[in-house]
Design a protein around this motif. Structure first.
Motif, short mmCIF file in Angstrom:
data_model
loop_
_atom_site.label_atom_id
_atom_site.label_comp_id
_atom_site.label_asym_id
_atom_site.label_seq_id
_atom_site.Cartn_x
_atom_site.Cartn_y
_atom_site.Cartn_z
N UNK A 97 63.68 -52.62 -14.45
CA UNK A 97 63.73 -51.36 -15.16
C UNK A 97 63.78 -50.22 -14.14
N UNK A 98 64.57 -49.21 -14.40
CA UNK A 98 64.64 -48.02 -13.55
C UNK A 98 63.61 -47.01 -14.04
N UNK A 99 62.70 -46.64 -13.15
CA UNK A 99 61.57 -45.80 -13.58
C UNK A 99 62.04 -44.41 -13.99
N UNK A 100 62.81 -43.74 -13.15
CA UNK A 100 63.28 -42.40 -13.49
C UNK A 100 64.27 -42.45 -14.65
N UNK A 101 65.12 -43.44 -14.64
CA UNK A 101 66.18 -43.52 -15.65
C UNK A 101 65.73 -44.04 -17.00
N UNK A 102 64.69 -44.90 -17.03
CA UNK A 102 64.31 -45.56 -18.28
C UNK A 102 62.89 -45.27 -18.73
N UNK A 103 61.99 -44.84 -17.84
CA UNK A 103 60.61 -44.59 -18.24
C UNK A 103 60.38 -43.14 -18.63
N UNK A 104 60.94 -42.18 -17.85
CA UNK A 104 60.70 -40.78 -18.15
C UNK A 104 61.39 -40.38 -19.45
N UNK A 105 60.71 -39.54 -20.21
CA UNK A 105 61.16 -39.06 -21.54
C UNK A 105 61.12 -40.16 -22.60
N UNK A 106 60.52 -41.28 -22.27
CA UNK A 106 60.39 -42.36 -23.25
C UNK A 106 59.24 -42.06 -24.21
N UNK A 107 59.45 -42.39 -25.50
CA UNK A 107 58.42 -42.19 -26.51
C UNK A 107 57.57 -43.46 -26.59
N UNK A 108 56.28 -43.32 -26.34
CA UNK A 108 55.35 -44.45 -26.39
C UNK A 108 54.12 -44.03 -27.20
N UNK A 109 53.13 -44.92 -27.27
CA UNK A 109 51.94 -44.62 -28.06
C UNK A 109 50.68 -44.80 -27.24
N UNK A 110 49.69 -43.92 -27.54
CA UNK A 110 48.38 -44.08 -26.94
C UNK A 110 47.65 -45.20 -27.66
N UNK A 111 47.08 -46.11 -26.92
CA UNK A 111 46.44 -47.29 -27.51
C UNK A 111 45.28 -46.90 -28.41
N UNK A 112 44.45 -45.96 -27.96
CA UNK A 112 43.22 -45.63 -28.69
C UNK A 112 43.50 -44.95 -30.02
N UNK A 113 44.43 -44.00 -30.06
CA UNK A 113 44.67 -43.21 -31.28
C UNK A 113 45.96 -43.56 -32.01
N UNK A 114 46.81 -44.37 -31.40
CA UNK A 114 48.12 -44.73 -31.92
C UNK A 114 49.02 -43.50 -32.05
N UNK A 115 48.69 -42.45 -31.31
CA UNK A 115 49.46 -41.22 -31.36
C UNK A 115 50.70 -41.35 -30.48
N UNK A 116 51.84 -40.85 -30.96
CA UNK A 116 53.07 -40.91 -30.19
C UNK A 116 53.09 -39.81 -29.14
N UNK A 117 53.49 -40.17 -27.92
CA UNK A 117 53.56 -39.22 -26.82
C UNK A 117 54.86 -39.43 -26.05
N UNK A 118 55.22 -38.45 -25.23
CA UNK A 118 56.41 -38.52 -24.38
C UNK A 118 55.98 -38.64 -22.93
N UNK A 119 56.57 -39.57 -22.21
CA UNK A 119 56.26 -39.76 -20.80
C UNK A 119 57.00 -38.71 -19.98
N UNK A 120 56.24 -37.87 -19.28
CA UNK A 120 56.83 -36.84 -18.44
C UNK A 120 56.89 -37.25 -16.97
N UNK A 121 55.96 -38.08 -16.56
CA UNK A 121 55.93 -38.53 -15.17
C UNK A 121 55.13 -39.81 -15.08
N UNK A 122 55.32 -40.52 -13.98
CA UNK A 122 54.65 -41.81 -13.75
C UNK A 122 54.08 -41.80 -12.34
#
Length: 424
Positions: free
Chosen positions: A91-116
């Motif tokens: 997986x390409x970190x800058x190309x595939x991880x940034x701006x990806x929509x994921x969820x916080x485990x504790x709250x199941x809230x959707x968030x956007x990855x801005x940096x890693x």
């Protein structure tokens, strides 16, 4: 993670210059290559995608990165200029991880990855993802107003593999927990088709380590199924003596073609080893022992011994030679054992504590004599020196054992850690 271990946010690496040890710029970082893992483990960083002067993008393994600091990346100076091709397990970190929509485990809230953030494992060259910088909210107008926070990798779902399915990606991720010998044992018992699929999904360094532990038939089968450029990359990553043994099993035209594709320095080492009879000191030796000049200090020697990539047998002693200090060297002066290095002050010159009493092995020494030599002097490694007095390499006890055990020993009496526990 140990406190104080280097941590870097990947956005700060984009466009950063990459330098070799001499200070010459190799290129600039364009992305990072990661591998997802099973069991909730953080993704591992395999290497960097570097754009060189010709605008070609190449792959730089993290094992060849010696420093990530002050807006620059420092390499060992050994760079493969073949064009980078992303593999299915990567997986390409800058190309595939940034701006990806994921969820916080504790709250199941959707968030956007801005940096890693990535962090280096203590006392190793391995890097893995450590934290995510995310923004809450569902995007659009709310995106810029959402709360931002930095969370542990384990607090986010969506960046690990499910532990089911038939894809090689999952099996490769599971194999990452095993030692190369255990991965080799598992590969050996797969079907030929599955074995080749999984081997092709391993990164070059990992596949090289595993090939060194496989029976010759499996080695030849796997190498023959790889693209020639990839096969040459893997041979370069293998220990020269193991690469020479493997190439000697191939037809002459295939052997020469692969040697031509390898880097000239690596190919020269392999050709030199292939010139010796297999069951002699020259045929058994590695061309990459630790070599120091007479004016090197104990501190210099200990720094070399601490290198992670060295096998315990090679790290057990250093060889003192006049320049040049790469095999074949100038005049061989003697050996300094690791224990002696620990007993003397760091500023001591290695030339003042060198052991020159033991007569080194000529390259044509037969295997039984090499075995007796190691046993008689309680050694795990021995120098191989030619008629002119130049150090050619070193024979290690593990290579001697490989040639003393029955040809099928990898398939019969040893089955990894489970075999030991169950007495098999």
């Amino acid at each position: 993670m140990a406190a104080g271990a280097p941590r870097v946010f990947v956005s700060h690496l984009s466009g950063v210059p990459v330098f070799d040890p001499n200070g010459d710029q190799v290129g600039r970082v364009r992305d990072l290559v990661a591998m997802l893992r099973v069991g909730g483990r953080p993704p591992r960083i395999l290497g960097l995608v570097v754009e060189v002067v010709s605008r070609r993008r190449i792959f730089l393994p993290m094992t060849r990165v010696t420093g990530v600091e002050s807006g620059q990346v420092i390499t060992t100076g050994v760079v493969n200029m073949r064009r980078f091709e992303q593999r299915p397990t990567e997986r390409l970190v800058l190309g595939e991880f940034l701006d990806r929509r994921v969820r916080l485990v504790e709250s199941d809230e959707e968030v956007t990855v801005l940096d890693v953030a990535i962090q280096q494992l203590p006392a190793r060259r391995d890097w893995e993802i450590d934290k995510y910088f995310v923004r809450k909210g569902r995007g659009g107008a709310l995106r810029r107003k959402g709360e931002t926070l930095t969370v542990e990798w384990s607090a986010v779902s969506g960046f690990s593999l499910e532990e089911h399915g038939q894809g090689a990606e999952n099996l490769v991720a599971t194999f990452e927990r095993l030692r190369p010998a255990d991965v080799a044992n598992a590969l050996h018992h797969l079907s030929p088709k599955r074995r080749v699929e999984v081997a092709a999904a391993l990164d070059d360094d990992r596949l090289a380590d595993v090939l060194e532990e496989l029976p010759e038939d499996d080695q030849v089968e796997i190498l023959g199924k790889l693209k020639e450029e990839r096969a040459a990359d893997v041979l370069e990553a293998m220990d020269p003596d193991d690469a020479a043994d493997l190439l000697s099993e191939l037809p002459e035209e295939d052997k020469e073609r692969l040697l031509t594709l390898m880097r000239p320095d690596d190919a020269a080492d392999v050709r030199r080893l292939m010139a010796y009879e297999e069951r002699t000191a020259g045929g058994l030796m590695t061309t990459e022992p630790i070599v120091l000049r007479p004016d090197a200090t104990v501190a210099d020697a200990l720094a070399r011994v601490r290198q992670q990539d060295l096998s315990p047998a090679l790290a057990a002693q250093v060889y003192v030679c006049r320049s040049p200090d790469e095999t074949p060297t100038g005049k061989y002066l003697g050996t300094v054992h690791f224990q002696r290095l620990l007993r003397d002050p760091p500023f001591t010159l290695v030339s003042s504590i060198v052991d020159s009493d033991l007569v080194p092995l000529p390259p044509d020494t037969p295997l039984p004599t090499v075995t007796s030599y190691l046993a008689a002097y309680n050694l795990v490694s021995a120098p191989v020196v030619d008629e002119s007095g130049s150090l050619l390499g070193a024979v290690t006890v593990d290579d001697v054992l490989d040639h003393l055990l029955p040809e099928d020993w990898r398939e019969t009496d040893f089955h990894g850690e489970e075999g030991i526990r169950h007495g098999r």
